[in-house]
Design a protein around this motif. Structure first.
Motif: not given
Length: 198
Positions: A1-26
């Motif tokens: 399964m590719s990273a695009l198919d399993d979005q777990t790491i993408l979502r975790e990374t995006a959540t961490r980075v966005l949190d530092a900027h006062g944003l959330v992943l919708e």
């Protein structure tokens, strides 16, 4: 399964980075075409904040996310990907409680399961109920429209009964909006549905 198919790491990374900027992943949207895959991250403010995400914060978050993706192939894979970071926009359908919480103070057009159509300002979200103030608007001559006889000015509607809801673009919100919201929070806490929850 590719990273695009399993979005777990993408979502975790995006959540961490966005949190530092006062944003959330919708939301995460992935488009695959004959060319390079496109990954669109929809970001917003946390649900306890009003208004819209600051464009500078979105741009800063986008740069930080690009750096995180470049630094770790596990996020999106090693193949080239077009990454876009954007906000939901005013035409987004409000479907979740958090969407309504972020829209407090905004003028909404919404329909309910019984076929009732509202044009109303969302004053508070308490539990699973929307506390509204109807604002019927103006006619084509600019005269204020009146509510039909017997229509409540401040209906309380369960979110579960809303079939469609969208924010209406508004150029002149009420000058006393902050006070309206504060008063509505107090009133919502005293509402019978709220008392059942406590």
């Amino acid at each position: 399964m590719s990273a695009l198919d399993d979005q777990t790491i993408l979502r975790e990374t995006a959540t961490r980075v966005l949190d530092a900027h006062g944003l959330v992943l919708e939301d995460v949207e992935i488009r695959r075409s004959s060319g390079m895959p496109q990954v669109r991250l929809v970001v917003d403010l946390p649900e306890d904040q009003l208004g819209s995400a600051d464009l500078d914060a979105v741009a800063d978050a986008s740069r930080a996310l690009s750096e995180a993706v470049d630094a770790d192939d596990a996020v999106l894979g090693s193949a080239p990907v077009l990454l876009e970071v954007t906000t939901p926009g005013v035409d987004r359908a409000l479907t979740e409680r958090r969407h309504f919480r972020r829209s407090r103070g905004r003028l909404l057009a919404l329909d309910t399961v019984d076929g009732t159509r509202y044009r109303a300002r969302l004053l508070a979200v308490h539990g699973e109920d929307l506390h509204l103030r109807q604002e019927p608007g103006r006619d084509d001559r600019g005269r204020p429209l009146k509510l039909p006889q017997g229509t409540p000015e401040r209906p309380v509607i369960p979110i579960a009964e809303v079939t469609t809801a969208r924010v209406e673009v508004e150029f002149d919100p009420p000058a006393d909006l902050a006070q309206l919201l504060a008063d509505a929070e107090t009133t919502a806490a005293d509402h019978p549905a709220a008392q059942k929850e406590s």
